[in-house]
Motif scaffolding. Structure first.
Motif, PDB file in Angstrom:
ATOM      1  N   ARG A 110       2.329  28.041 -39.924  1.00 49.56           N
ATOM      2  CA  ARG A 110       1.651  27.604 -38.690  1.00 49.56           C
ATOM      3  C   ARG A 110       2.056  26.171 -38.330  1.00 49.56           C
ATOM      4  NH1 ARG A 110      -2.963  31.012 -37.267  1.00 49.56           N
ATOM      5  NH2 ARG A 110      -3.533  29.337 -35.853  1.00 49.56           N
ATOM      6  N   VAL A 111       2.206  25.331 -39.336  1.00 54.11           N
ATOM      7  CA  VAL A 111       2.584  23.935 -39.094  1.00 54.11           C
ATOM      8  C   VAL A 111       4.034  23.862 -38.615  1.00 54.11           C
ATOM      9  CG1 VAL A 111       2.739  21.630 -40.098  1.00 54.11           C
ATOM     10  CG2 VAL A 111       0.911  23.165 -40.809  1.00 54.11           C
ATOM     11  N   ARG A 112       4.884  24.748 -39.131  1.00 54.85           N
ATOM     12  CA  ARG A 112       6.279  24.774 -38.670  1.00 54.85           C
ATOM     13  C   ARG A 112       6.365  25.110 -37.181  1.00 54.85           C
ATOM     14  NH1 ARG A 112       7.426  27.000 -43.800  1.00 54.85           N
ATOM     15  NH2 ARG A 112       7.346  29.102 -42.968  1.00 54.85           N
ATOM     16  N   VAL A 113       5.542  26.043 -36.727  1.00 56.69           N
ATOM     17  CA  VAL A 113       5.513  26.379 -35.297  1.00 56.69           C
ATOM     18  C   VAL A 113       5.118  25.146 -34.489  1.00 56.69           C
ATOM     19  CG1 VAL A 113       4.309  27.734 -33.533  1.00 56.69           C
ATOM     20  CG2 VAL A 113       5.064  28.833 -35.653  1.00 56.69           C
ATOM     21  N   ALA A 114       4.110  24.427 -34.953  1.00 56.65           N
ATOM     22  CA  ALA A 114       3.675  23.206 -34.267  1.00 56.65           C
ATOM     23  C   ALA A 114       4.791  22.165 -34.248  1.00 56.65           C
ATOM     24  CB  ALA A 114       2.429  22.641 -34.944  1.00 56.65           C
ATOM     25  N   MET A 115       5.521  22.062 -35.344  1.00 50.70           N
ATOM     26  CA  MET A 115       6.624  21.096 -35.431  1.00 50.70           C
ATOM     27  C   MET A 115       7.718  21.441 -34.423  1.00 50.70           C
ATOM     28  SD  MET A 115       7.956  18.500 -36.921  1.00 50.70           S
ATOM     29  CE  MET A 115       9.531  17.751 -37.142  1.00 50.70           C
ATOM     30  N   VAL A 116       8.050  22.709 -34.321  1.00 53.32           N
ATOM     31  CA  VAL A 116       9.075  23.140 -33.357  1.00 53.32           C
ATOM     32  C   VAL A 116       8.612  22.850 -31.932  1.00 53.32           C
ATOM     33  CG1 VAL A 116      10.231  25.174 -32.389  1.00 53.32           C
ATOM     34  CG2 VAL A 116      10.140  24.851 -34.862  1.00 53.32           C
ATOM     35  N   MET A 117       7.364  23.144 -31.636  1.00 53.65           N
ATOM     36  CA  MET A 117       6.839  22.901 -30.287  1.00 53.65           C
ATOM     37  C   MET A 117       6.858  21.407 -29.961  1.00 53.65           C
ATOM     38  SD  MET A 117       6.286  25.863 -29.130  1.00 53.65           S
ATOM     39  CE  MET A 117       5.417  25.490 -27.641  1.00 53.65           C
ATOM     40  N   HIS A 118       6.364  20.589 -30.884  1.00 55.14           N
ATOM     41  CA  HIS A 118       6.287  19.152 -30.650  1.00 55.14           C
ATOM     42  C   HIS A 118       7.693  18.559 -30.494  1.00 55.14           C
ATOM     43  CE1 HIS A 118       3.616  15.479 -31.327  1.00 55.14           C
ATOM     44  NE2 HIS A 118       4.767  15.023 -30.900  1.00 55.14           N
ATOM     45  N   SER A 119       8.595  18.918 -31.396  1.00 55.67           N
ATOM     46  CA  SER A 119       9.970  18.402 -31.322  1.00 55.67           C
ATOM     47  C   SER A 119      10.651  18.838 -30.027  1.00 55.67           C
ATOM     48  CB  SER A 119      10.785  18.895 -32.516  1.00 55.67           C
ATOM     49  OG  SER A 119      10.221  18.457 -33.714  1.00 55.67           O
TER      50      SER A 119
END
Length: 174
Positions: A110-119
């Motif tokens: 879930r955190v990886r998805v957030a990282m991709v979105m933010h980046s």
């Protein structure tokens, strides 16, 4: 300026590299991303001070607020919120019954998805500012909103109550 935006990132990355816990999780990746972009900030600041084009100032604000500070805060939230929830709800139950792991409260996926979105929002927003493209600006806005939704969903997921087994000691909490 050089100390904050050039030396501090190097020292922070070195401290992350030398930490005892060698496992790299997604919250550390948020820190890496923020620190890798930090040396760009003095260049943008010089452009904003010396340049005529107002896009320098907008780019500076975007990178400082969303690319640097936003990344750090997002990374901290993915680490501290699960810890606080676990500590508040489950610390007193340790040894008495099975409890979920801190990592189980907010899975790395879930955190990886957030990282991709933010980046993606940082990159597309930067490209929109540099190019002046309205289409890219709209895409950046959509990614910014989507990042907020993903962050909110992750926080709600972390705060959601988990069942703790009362009568079945062999069962682990989900």
């Amino acid at each position: 300026v050089v100390m904050v935006w050039c030396v501090h990132p190097v020292l922070t990355l070195r401290a992350i590299q030398r930490r005892r816990r060698r496992r790299v999780d997604s919250s550390v990746r948020f820190w890496w991303a923020a620190m890798m972009g930090a040396p760009l900030i003095p260049v943008l600041a010089a452009g904003a001070l010396l340049g005529e084009d107002p896009r320098w100032s907008v780019a500076l604000g975007w990178v400082v607020v969303w690319g640097w500070a936003g990344m750090i805060v997002h990374g901290i939230l993915t680490r501290i919120v699960p810890f606080l929830v676990w500590f508040h709800r489950y610390a007193s139950l340790v040894g008495k019954m099975p409890v979920p792991s801190i990592r189980g409260l907010l899975p790395d996926s879930r955190v990886r998805v957030a990282m991709v979105m933010h980046s993606s929002a940082v990159i597309v927003g930067s490209a929109a500012i540099v190019s002046g493209s309205a289409l890219l600006a709209r895409a950046a806005g959509a990614l910014l909103g989507a990042t907020g939704v993903v962050l909110a969903a992750n926080l709600v997921h972390t705060l959601a109550p988990r069942a703790t087994p009362k009568n079945n000691p062999g069962q682990t909490a989900a």
